[in-house]
Design a protein around this motif. Sequence first.
Motif, PDB file in Angstrom:
ATOM      1  N   SER A 112       0.823  -1.209   0.000  1.00  0.00           N
ATOM      2  CA  SER A 112       0.000   0.000   0.000  1.00  0.00           C
ATOM      3  C   SER A 112       0.859   1.262   0.000  1.00  0.00           C
ATOM      4  O   SER A 112       0.542   2.243  -0.692  1.00  0.00           O
ATOM      5  CB  SER A 112      -0.918   0.001   1.222  1.00  0.00           C
ATOM      6  OG  SER A 112      -1.809  -1.088   1.182  1.00  0.00           O
ATOM      7  N   GLN A 113       1.940   1.241   0.766  1.00  0.00           N
ATOM      8  CA  GLN A 113       2.813   2.415   0.800  1.00  0.00           C
ATOM      9  C   GLN A 113       3.527   2.620  -0.532  1.00  0.00           C
ATOM     10  O   GLN A 113       3.671   3.754  -1.013  1.00  0.00           O
ATOM     11  CB  GLN A 113       3.830   2.265   1.939  1.00  0.00           C
ATOM     12  CG  GLN A 113       3.184   2.305   3.323  1.00  0.00           C
ATOM     13  CD  GLN A 113       4.188   2.052   4.433  1.00  0.00           C
ATOM     14  OE1 GLN A 113       5.070   2.872   4.691  1.00  0.00           O
ATOM     15  NE2 GLN A 113       4.063   0.904   5.098  1.00  0.00           N
ATOM     16  N   ALA A 116       0.953   4.003  -3.037  1.00  0.00           N
ATOM     17  CA  ALA A 116       0.660   5.424  -2.824  1.00  0.00           C
ATOM     18  C   ALA A 116       1.715   6.305  -3.490  1.00  0.00           C
ATOM     19  O   ALA A 116       1.386   7.328  -4.108  1.00  0.00           O
ATOM     20  CB  ALA A 116       0.584   5.721  -1.325  1.00  0.00           C
ATOM     21  N   GLN A 117       2.972   5.912  -3.393  1.00  0.00           N
ATOM     22  CA  GLN A 117       4.043   6.676  -4.036  1.00  0.00           C
ATOM     23  C   GLN A 117       3.908   6.634  -5.564  1.00  0.00           C
ATOM     24  O   GLN A 117       4.105   7.640  -6.245  1.00  0.00           O
ATOM     25  CB  GLN A 117       5.398   6.117  -3.621  1.00  0.00           C
ATOM     26  CG  GLN A 117       5.740   6.288  -2.154  1.00  0.00           C
ATOM     27  CD  GLN A 117       5.976   7.739  -1.777  1.00  0.00           C
ATOM     28  OE1 GLN A 117       6.538   8.510  -2.545  1.00  0.00           O
ATOM     29  NE2 GLN A 117       5.525   8.106  -0.584  1.00  0.00           N
ATOM     30  N   ARG A 147      -8.505  -1.843  -3.859  1.00  0.00           N
ATOM     31  CA  ARG A 147      -7.964  -0.515  -4.134  1.00  0.00           C
ATOM     32  C   ARG A 147      -8.494   0.081  -5.435  1.00  0.00           C
ATOM     33  O   ARG A 147      -7.836   0.887  -6.079  1.00  0.00           O
ATOM     34  CB  ARG A 147      -6.435  -0.571  -4.122  1.00  0.00           C
ATOM     35  CG  ARG A 147      -5.909  -0.761  -2.696  1.00  0.00           C
ATOM     36  CD  ARG A 147      -4.529  -1.384  -2.641  1.00  0.00           C
ATOM     37  NE  ARG A 147      -4.139  -1.593  -1.247  1.00  0.00           N
ATOM     38  CZ  ARG A 147      -4.507  -2.657  -0.528  1.00  0.00           C
ATOM     39  NH1 ARG A 147      -5.289  -3.597  -1.063  1.00  0.00           N
ATOM     40  NH2 ARG A 147      -4.123  -2.774   0.722  1.00  0.00           N
TER      41      ARG A 147
END
Length: 335
Positions: A112-113, A116-117, A147
């Motif tokens: 997820s991180q 996001a980037q 997502r």
Amino acid sequence: MSSIEGTTVPHPVHIHALSWMSAEQALSWHAVLAASLAHDLPGQPPPTPKQVHAQLTTAGLDSRRLFWLATEADGTVVGVAALRLFTRPGQEHLAELELHVHPEWRRRGVGSQLLAQVVFAARVEDRRSLITSVADIEPGTAFCAARSFRRVLTLRHLLLDLSEVDDSAADDNPAGYRLESWEGTVPDDLAGTFATAKNAMNDMPTGEMSYGEQRWDADRVRAMARVLADRGDTLLTVAALDGDVMAGFTEVVIRAGEEQLALQYDTVVVPEHRGHGLGLWLKAAMVRRLREDHPGIGAIETDNADDNTHMLAVNERLGFREHRRAHEYELDVSG
């Protein structure tokens, strides 16, 4: 974006954006990729470190790439992501995602991180759509569904065991056509008609994916061959000609250092030449060429859209058999 986690439990990691890829970072990338494939697709040989390094460091055709590494506190790389930004007119709205998380670090929010980037970068680059390929297994499909990715295409991955193929169709020369073959860059006298045949790929099934169009000319087909040569790969092409006009072709690539597997690249028969058995003829001729010139290669892997019924029928007639499925997903990042 195969091999990523489903439900996430946030865990602090450091996300590093890379402006270039060092040899050490490429090795770390390979370690994550190899662990992911071993976990999710057991029995499928991963690419070698040399192949991964070449892919990560060689400039692509009409595109550029951004990279991210997710590391834990001691610097160990636990996840990787790449964003391919298409620059060719007709595809400037599009970006392609690759994302892998080491199996031991899944369900901790690493994917997820990284995502996001990637989404932030895609928006900065004024992209509307993000596409990615996911193996038909629960971790990746669940991640995408949670997502807001849309499933837009299903692909059947097929494998041809060359030890079992009857290549006699290579002798069934359709009236009026002749074969030409080459390794690497297309001969100059065929470059123009080869580019025209390449443009016939724009009618291949792409499901609901907003893939756009690719336009080919002689310079671009030469540039594609240079990209593969820069990676150390071997590109083989067999073409059917009607006089001076290319009616169809098939390509395979043997990656640098590969000793067993060839990868199918483009196969196309130009619309006005369809219905004469050229697809099977070309593919059987390619099998024969591999047997003669690269006897160590024992299999060819390809993929076809689930609704590409004609090419699936040609491949199955030659002896390709389905060994797994994957899906193409698309995410609207215009917001």
